[in-house]
Design a protein around this motif. Structure first.
Motif, short mmCIF file in Angstrom:
data_model
loop_
_atom_site.label_atom_id
_atom_site.label_comp_id
_atom_site.label_asym_id
_atom_site.label_seq_id
_atom_site.Cartn_x
_atom_site.Cartn_y
_atom_site.Cartn_z
N PHE A 1 0.83 -1.13 0.02
CA PHE A 1 -0.01 -0.09 -0.18
C PHE A 1 0.83 1.24 -0.02
O PHE A 1 0.45 2.39 -0.33
CB PHE A 1 -0.81 -0.03 1.13
CG PHE A 1 -2.44 -0.72 1.00
CD1 PHE A 1 -3.27 0.32 0.53
CD2 PHE A 1 -2.40 -2.08 0.63
CE1 PHE A 1 -4.46 -0.45 0.43
CE2 PHE A 1 -3.79 -2.65 0.59
CZ PHE A 1 -4.69 -1.78 0.28
N ALA A 2 2.21 1.02 0.46
CA ALA A 2 2.98 2.19 0.16
C ALA A 2 3.59 2.37 -1.04
O ALA A 2 3.71 3.46 -1.50
CB ALA A 2 4.07 2.14 1.37
N ILE A 3 3.72 1.35 -1.80
CA ILE A 3 4.11 1.40 -3.08
C ILE A 3 3.34 1.65 -4.33
O ILE A 3 3.67 2.32 -5.31
CB ILE A 3 5.13 0.18 -3.32
CG1 ILE A 3 6.50 0.06 -2.11
CG2 ILE A 3 5.43 0.24 -4.86
CD1 ILE A 3 7.07 -1.29 -2.41
N MET A 4 1.99 1.19 -4.30
CA MET A 4 1.00 1.19 -5.18
C MET A 4 0.47 2.87 -5.59
O MET A 4 0.46 3.03 -6.75
CB MET A 4 -0.19 0.31 -4.90
CG MET A 4 0.20 -1.15 -5.19
SD MET A 4 -1.17 -2.18 -4.74
CE MET A 4 -2.39 -1.43 -5.93
N PRO A 5 0.19 3.49 -4.63
CA PRO A 5 -0.52 4.85 -4.77
C PRO A 5 0.39 5.57 -5.86
O PRO A 5 -0.21 5.99 -6.95
CB PRO A 5 -0.56 5.50 -3.55
CG PRO A 5 -0.82 4.36 -2.66
CD PRO A 5 0.30 3.24 -3.07
N LEU B 1 -8.20 7.42 -5.90
CA LEU B 1 -7.11 6.80 -5.01
C LEU B 1 -7.03 7.13 -3.56
O LEU B 1 -6.90 6.16 -2.70
CB LEU B 1 -5.99 7.56 -5.67
CG LEU B 1 -5.72 7.16 -7.28
CD1 LEU B 1 -4.40 7.96 -7.55
CD2 LEU B 1 -5.40 5.51 -7.42
N ALA B 2 -7.62 8.18 -3.22
CA ALA B 2 -7.94 8.55 -1.69
C ALA B 2 -8.76 7.65 -1.04
O ALA B 2 -8.43 7.04 0.02
CB ALA B 2 -8.30 9.94 -1.51
N MET B 3 -9.78 7.49 -1.67
CA MET B 3 -10.85 6.44 -1.11
C MET B 3 -10.20 5.17 -1.13
O MET B 3 -10.87 4.40 -0.15
CB MET B 3 -12.10 6.50 -1.74
CG MET B 3 -13.17 7.93 -1.79
SD MET B 3 -14.53 7.85 -2.38
CE MET B 3 -14.07 8.28 -4.02
N SER B 4 -9.34 4.78 -2.04
CA SER B 4 -8.86 3.30 -1.68
C SER B 4 -8.09 2.93 -0.82
O SER B 4 -7.62 1.85 -0.62
CB SER B 4 -8.26 3.03 -3.28
OG SER B 4 -7.15 3.95 -3.39
N CYS C 1 -0.69 4.05 2.81
CA CYS C 1 -1.25 4.40 1.37
C CYS C 1 -1.40 6.09 1.25
O CYS C 1 -1.11 6.49 0.17
CB CYS C 1 -2.44 3.94 1.55
SG CYS C 1 -3.56 4.02 -0.32
N SER C 2 -2.09 6.66 2.27
CA SER C 2 -2.36 8.15 2.19
C SER C 2 -0.92 8.65 2.28
O SER C 2 -1.03 9.89 1.74
CB SER C 2 -3.28 8.49 3.46
OG SER C 2 -2.84 8.02 4.68
N GLY C 3 -0.18 8.41 3.26
CA GLY C 3 1.22 9.11 3.38
C GLY C 3 1.79 8.94 2.06
O GLY C 3 2.33 10.03 1.60
N ALA C 4 1.83 8.05 1.27
CA ALA C 4 2.43 7.80 -0.17
C ALA C 4 1.64 8.75 -1.14
O ALA C 4 2.32 9.31 -2.12
CB ALA C 4 2.41 6.43 -0.59
N LEU C 5 0.54 8.65 -0.96
CA LEU C 5 -0.39 9.47 -1.98
C LEU C 5 -0.19 10.91 -1.66
O LEU C 5 0.07 11.86 -2.73
CB LEU C 5 -1.67 9.35 -1.83
CG LEU C 5 -2.76 9.40 -2.96
CD1 LEU C 5 -2.31 8.58 -4.34
CD2 LEU C 5 -4.09 9.21 -2.87
#
Length: 271
Positions: free
Chosen positions: A179-183, A197-200, A212-216
């Motif tokens: 989840f850190a790499i995908m966004p 993407l944020a909702m995901s 996820c949110s941090g990477a995005l």
């Protein structure tokens, strides 16, 4: 004995503090890959070092960390993540208009969780030849609410419980990395709106939400408030609606599919 436990718990806190300090010193690293950039966050380094220092894999830490201290660390994860979730909650209010504008998408995204059945179940049953473990493993992403449902219906010592616990452990080990790499990689494709993407990011897991949110945010810093608000709202809704979807849709559907795939098998014979 009590003194030994106290010393072990103190060592546990010192190890965690050391991991945090090293991770923060390394900081955020950007690795260009073709049209996208992989963003490595401190939470990834901390997670990797935590695995390496696990008492089950390193003799040195096994000598200084008692089973009681290791058990306590699992409980403390839930406690430590609460301030983080509370911080996310404060971003929802100011962005309420943006959340409302997303319309039914935010609510209907729960249907996406059924994708674990459509994709993983055929692989588990037909390709890997799994038994009833496939029901617990594939009916959801198997985070805490889903584990509670399996424990209540079948018990964690059942085949279904073994499947759910296996996916839970796997998600805990590698889910944060994924989840850190995908966004940033998916964002680079230019297919999805940043709000989608944020909702995901909100799948019902605090650590995955953070990664996820941090990477995005690192990939799209000018949309930080929108990303954090939608990710938090999505996570809250997943907790609120995910259990009901599991009870009334996902688990009965997975049971039905399993009976169709193994028509001559009873639960007693499978166990």
């Amino acid at each position: 004995m009590e003194r030994s436990s106290t010393t072990s718990i103190l060592c546990l806190h010192l190890i965690v503090l050391g991991i945090v300090l090293v991770s923060e010193v390394i900081g955020v690293r950007l690795i260009p890959i073709g049209i996208a950039t992989v963003i490595l966050l401190p939470i990834l380094y901390a997670f990797a070092m935590g695995i390496l220092l696990n008492p089950n894999s390193l003799k040195l830490t096994k000598k200084i960390l008692t089973p009681k201290a290791v058990k306590m660390s699992g409980v403390m994860i839930a406690v430590a993540i609460m301030p983080f979730i509370a911080k996310f909650g404060t971003t929802v209010g100011p962005q309420m208009q943006t959340i409302i504008e997303t319309g039914p998408a935010l609510v209907l995204q729960e249907i996406g969780n059924l994708g674990t059945i459509l994709i993983a179940f055929p692989v588990a049953v037909l390709l890997l030849k799994m038994g009833r473990e496939a029901i617990g493993a594939c009916y959801s992403i198997d985070r805490e609410p889903n584990l509670a449902l399996i424990a209540d219906k079948y018990g964690l010592n059942s085949p279904e419980g073994a499947g759910a616990m296996g996916v839970y452990a796997t998600g805990t080990l590698i889910g944060t990395f994924v989840f850190a790499i995908m966004p940033p990689l998916i964002h680079a494709l230019g297919i999805f709106d940043v709000r989608a993407l944020a909702m995901s990011c909100g799948i019902g897991s605090g650590s995955m939400l953070a990664a996820c949110s941090g990477a995005l945010v690192a990939a799209i810093p000018d949309q930080e408030d929108t990303i954090l608000a939608l990710a938090a709202a999505s996570n809250i809704l997943t907790y609120a609606t995910g259990l009901y979807v599991g009870v009334f849709v996902a688990l009965p559907l997975t049971e039905w599919l399993y009976r169709k795939a193994r028509p001559g098998e009873t639960r007693a014979s499978a166990a």
